[in-house]
Design a protein around this motif. Structure first.
Motif, PDB file in Angstrom:
ATOM      1  N   THR A 180      10.485  -1.933  -7.290  1.00  0.00           N
ATOM      2  CA  THR A 180       9.165  -1.345  -7.528  1.00  0.00           C
ATOM      3  C   THR A 180       8.777  -0.506  -6.323  1.00  0.00           C
ATOM      4  O   THR A 180       8.982  -0.918  -5.178  1.00  0.00           O
ATOM      5  CB  THR A 180       8.097  -2.428  -7.753  1.00  0.00           C
ATOM      6  OG1 THR A 180       8.481  -3.268  -8.840  1.00  0.00           O
ATOM      7  CG2 THR A 180       6.742  -1.798  -8.072  1.00  0.00           C
ATOM      8  N   LEU A 181       8.236   0.666  -6.600  1.00  0.00           N
ATOM      9  CA  LEU A 181       7.681   1.518  -5.550  1.00  0.00           C
ATOM     10  C   LEU A 181       6.166   1.509  -5.667  1.00  0.00           C
ATOM     11  O   LEU A 181       5.618   1.669  -6.763  1.00  0.00           O
ATOM     12  CB  LEU A 181       8.201   2.950  -5.680  1.00  0.00           C
ATOM     13  CG  LEU A 181       9.717   3.143  -5.674  1.00  0.00           C
ATOM     14  CD1 LEU A 181      10.053   4.623  -5.796  1.00  0.00           C
ATOM     15  CD2 LEU A 181      10.328   2.544  -4.426  1.00  0.00           C
ATOM     16  N   HIS A 182       5.496   1.340  -4.541  1.00  0.00           N
ATOM     17  CA  HIS A 182       4.038   1.373  -4.494  1.00  0.00           C
ATOM     18  C   HIS A 182       3.611   2.546  -3.616  1.00  0.00           C
ATOM     19  O   HIS A 182       3.974   2.598  -2.433  1.00  0.00           O
ATOM     20  CB  HIS A 182       3.477   0.071  -3.921  1.00  0.00           C
ATOM     21  CG  HIS A 182       3.808  -1.147  -4.715  1.00  0.00           C
ATOM     22  ND1 HIS A 182       3.013  -1.616  -5.745  1.00  0.00           N
ATOM     23  CD2 HIS A 182       4.872  -2.005  -4.631  1.00  0.00           C
ATOM     24  CE1 HIS A 182       3.558  -2.709  -6.251  1.00  0.00           C
ATOM     25  NE2 HIS A 182       4.691  -2.966  -5.599  1.00  0.00           N
ATOM     26  N   TYR A 183       2.853   3.483  -4.184  1.00  0.00           N
ATOM     27  CA  TYR A 183       2.217   4.549  -3.419  1.00  0.00           C
ATOM     28  C   TYR A 183       0.716   4.272  -3.452  1.00  0.00           C
ATOM     29  O   TYR A 183       0.113   4.215  -4.531  1.00  0.00           O
ATOM     30  CB  TYR A 183       2.484   5.922  -4.029  1.00  0.00           C
ATOM     31  CG  TYR A 183       3.936   6.323  -4.100  1.00  0.00           C
ATOM     32  CD1 TYR A 183       4.558   6.954  -3.027  1.00  0.00           C
ATOM     33  CD2 TYR A 183       4.685   6.092  -5.248  1.00  0.00           C
ATOM     34  CE1 TYR A 183       5.883   7.337  -3.099  1.00  0.00           C
ATOM     35  CE2 TYR A 183       6.015   6.471  -5.328  1.00  0.00           C
ATOM     36  CZ  TYR A 183       6.609   7.092  -4.256  1.00  0.00           C
ATOM     37  OH  TYR A 183       7.923   7.468  -4.326  1.00  0.00           O
ATOM     38  N   VAL A 184       0.116   4.107  -2.293  1.00  0.00           N
ATOM     39  CA  VAL A 184      -1.325   3.850  -2.211  1.00  0.00           C
ATOM     40  C   VAL A 184      -1.962   5.017  -1.474  1.00  0.00           C
ATOM     41  O   VAL A 184      -1.756   5.189  -0.263  1.00  0.00           O
ATOM     42  CB  VAL A 184      -1.626   2.522  -1.487  1.00  0.00           C
ATOM     43  CG1 VAL A 184      -3.122   2.231  -1.529  1.00  0.00           C
ATOM     44  CG2 VAL A 184      -0.841   1.376  -2.126  1.00  0.00           C
ATOM     45  N   TRP A 185      -2.706   5.842  -2.218  1.00  0.00           N
ATOM     46  CA  TRP A 185      -3.367   7.017  -1.652  1.00  0.00           C
ATOM     47  C   TRP A 185      -4.850   6.720  -1.479  1.00  0.00           C
ATOM     48  O   TRP A 185      -5.472   6.074  -2.324  1.00  0.00           O
ATOM     49  CB  TRP A 185      -3.210   8.228  -2.579  1.00  0.00           C
ATOM     50  CG  TRP A 185      -1.809   8.723  -2.730  1.00  0.00           C
ATOM     51  CD1 TRP A 185      -0.862   8.259  -3.595  1.00  0.00           C
ATOM     52  CD2 TRP A 185      -1.192   9.782  -1.998  1.00  0.00           C
ATOM     53  NE1 TRP A 185       0.302   8.967  -3.445  1.00  0.00           N
ATOM     54  CE2 TRP A 185       0.131   9.908  -2.474  1.00  0.00           C
ATOM     55  CE3 TRP A 185      -1.628  10.642  -0.987  1.00  0.00           C
ATOM     56  CZ2 TRP A 185       1.025  10.853  -1.978  1.00  0.00           C
ATOM     57  CZ3 TRP A 185      -0.749  11.585  -0.489  1.00  0.00           C
ATOM     58  CH2 TRP A 185       0.555  11.684  -0.980  1.00  0.00           C
ATOM     59  N   SER A 186      -5.421   7.233  -0.412  1.00  0.00           N
ATOM     60  CA  SER A 186      -6.839   6.999  -0.171  1.00  0.00           C
ATOM     61  C   SER A 186      -7.426   8.121   0.678  1.00  0.00           C
ATOM     62  O   SER A 186      -6.736   8.713   1.512  1.00  0.00           O
ATOM     63  CB  SER A 186      -7.054   5.667   0.542  1.00  0.00           C
ATOM     64  OG  SER A 186      -8.425   5.474   0.846  1.00  0.00           O
ATOM     65  N   SER A 187      -8.707   8.400   0.452  1.00  0.00           N
ATOM     66  CA  SER A 187      -9.440   9.352   1.287  1.00  0.00           C
ATOM     67  C   SER A 187     -10.494   8.640   2.123  1.00  0.00           C
ATOM     68  O   SER A 187     -11.429   9.268   2.613  1.00  0.00           O
ATOM     69  CB  SER A 187     -10.095  10.438   0.423  1.00  0.00           C
ATOM     70  OG  SER A 187     -10.978   9.853  -0.533  1.00  0.00           O
TER      71      SER A 187
END
Length: 421
Positions: free
Chosen positions: A67-74
């Motif tokens: 599993t790949l997790h990409y967590v994007w946030s501003s």
């Protein structure tokens, strides 16, 4: 830290060696036989029920055994966490009260922790503005002297720097409004909270994130080859008034270092520019040895929405340099996952040149990159290039073969000649 030597356009020094050409020919077949790996991809905006303003986008790409997790946030400056696990059942947990506190350590966790095979982060810290370079002609700036010290030249800015915009001091839209599950994309759009000069009165900065379920290629340039193991980011600046005549824009990027060294940056060259005309380079940042995480981009940006060759701009990258954490705008999600990390490396991307097309033409600028895990996607030589090479390399061989056969037959006929007595 600002790069000075831009990409070299056209053939010239970009022509690869015969050995590199042979390696590409030999590697084209295996990549074509590997097939396409697919993943089940989901996009989720994780809300804080007490305060919906913080943006937290979770992209989860599930494969047969990973599993790949990409967590994007501003929150703070725009940032992304990249976490790869060796199980299709890993999950992301968020402790909002801790994440929003002054000490966010432990606010983000991927479970089970022992399934994590790789993790890192990128932080987009500042937008910089540069005036026109002085002291050199435009020809010297576009075509620098190859005998010069490139390591020193690449560290010097191409013009006078103006005060940068800290992306931690931008106001960003609610990511839920731009979430598109059909295209697996979402867009963070923002402008400075305080803008006394009014440069962003009618402008904004956008970070468009897109995930993929299989290998393919976008319709628009630079048409980076992506796979199910990658996520694409497109950065677009439009409508903002530049300061100064023909001033350039740049983007500062920071990543976690690997003490005592920074991640490595590699450059690939090819004679094939089918998907990005006149661009013969591909740059990639690698965390550790392959396979691990990577960031990949072509050294080209675009000054028009159509992204044609006539609007292409060189993208110059400075070397990575170790940077102390307190010198950079802090990202809460990076601190929440990695703790008080002090080993950072930063580099700058500069878009455009003082001559030719530029942001000032239509007040528009876009640049794209890939972020992923594993072996970076590699472009095989196109059938057209392979056909041309086959003709170019095969024609002399056929001519030699035909000449040899002709000489052999002619010699045989001469040896069978019987003189008349």
């Amino acid at each position: 830290m600002w790069g000075h030597e831009g990409p070299r356009w056209g053939w010239g020094r970009c022509a690869p060696s015969s050995m590199l050409l042979l390696i590409q020919l030999l590697s084209a077949a295996p990549f074509g036989l590997l097939g396409e790996e697919t993943r089940q991809v989901s996009l989720e905006v994780i809300p804080d029920w007490q305060d919906p303003s913080p943006n937290l986008l979770h992209i989860r790409a599930v494969g047969s055994n990973s599993t790949l997790h990409y967590v994007w946030s501003s929150m703070g400056p725009p940032a992304v966490l990249l976490v790869a696990t060796n199980t299709p059942h890993s999950t992301l947990t968020v402790n909002w009260s801790r994440l929003l506190s002054p000490e966010p350590d432990g606010g983000l966790t991927v479970l089970p922790k022992n399934s994590i095979q790789f993790s890192s982060a990128l932080v987009f810290t500042r937008v910089r503005r540069l005036g026109r370079a002085k002291g050199k002609s435009a020809e010297q700036r576009v075509h620098p002297d190859p005998s010069a010290n490139t390591s020193e030249a690449s560290a010097k800015p191409p013009g006078k720097p103006y005060p940068p915009y800290s992306l931690a001091e931008f106001s960003w839209n609610n990511i839920t409004d731009s979430l598109d599950r059909a295209t697996l994309s979402a867009t963070f759009r923002g402008r400075p909270i305080q803008d006394p000069a009014g440069a962003f009165a009618n402008g904004s900065l956008a970070f468009r994130v897109q995930a993929f379920t299989r290998s393919s290629r976008p319709a628009q340039a630079p048409r980076l080859l992506h796979s199910a193991d990658t996520c694409q980011l497109e950065v677009a600046l439009f409508g903002a008034y530049p300061r100064g005549n023909r001033s350039l824009f740049g983007l500062e990027v920071a990543t976690l270092g690997q003490a005592p060294d920074c991640p490595s940056v590699q450059e690939q060259r090819s004679i094939d520019d089918e998907y990005a005309p006149a661009v013969f380079k591909l740059d990639q940042l690698l965390w550790g040895t392959l396979p691990s995480g990577f960031m990949q981009w072509r050294p080209v940006a675009f000054a028009q929405r159509q992204r044609g060759r006539e609007s292409s701009l060189p993208c110059q990258a400075s070397p990575l340099r170790p940077t102390l954490a307190y010198l950079l705008p802090q990202s809460p999600i990076v601190r929440a996952f990695f703790g008080p990390q002090t080993d950072f490396c930063a580099f700058n991307l500069t878009f455009g040149a003082p001559t030719g097309p530029g942001y000032w033409d239509e007040y528009y600028l876009s640049w794209s990159m890939l972020l992923g895990v594993g072996t970076p996607p590699v472009d095989a030589l196109s059938p057209l290039i392979l056909g041309i090479m086959a003709v170019a390399l095969g024609a002399p061989g056929l001519m030699l073969l035909a000449g040899g056969i002709f000489l052999l037959l002619w010699h045989k006929q001469c040896s069978q000649y019987q003189p008349i007595n």
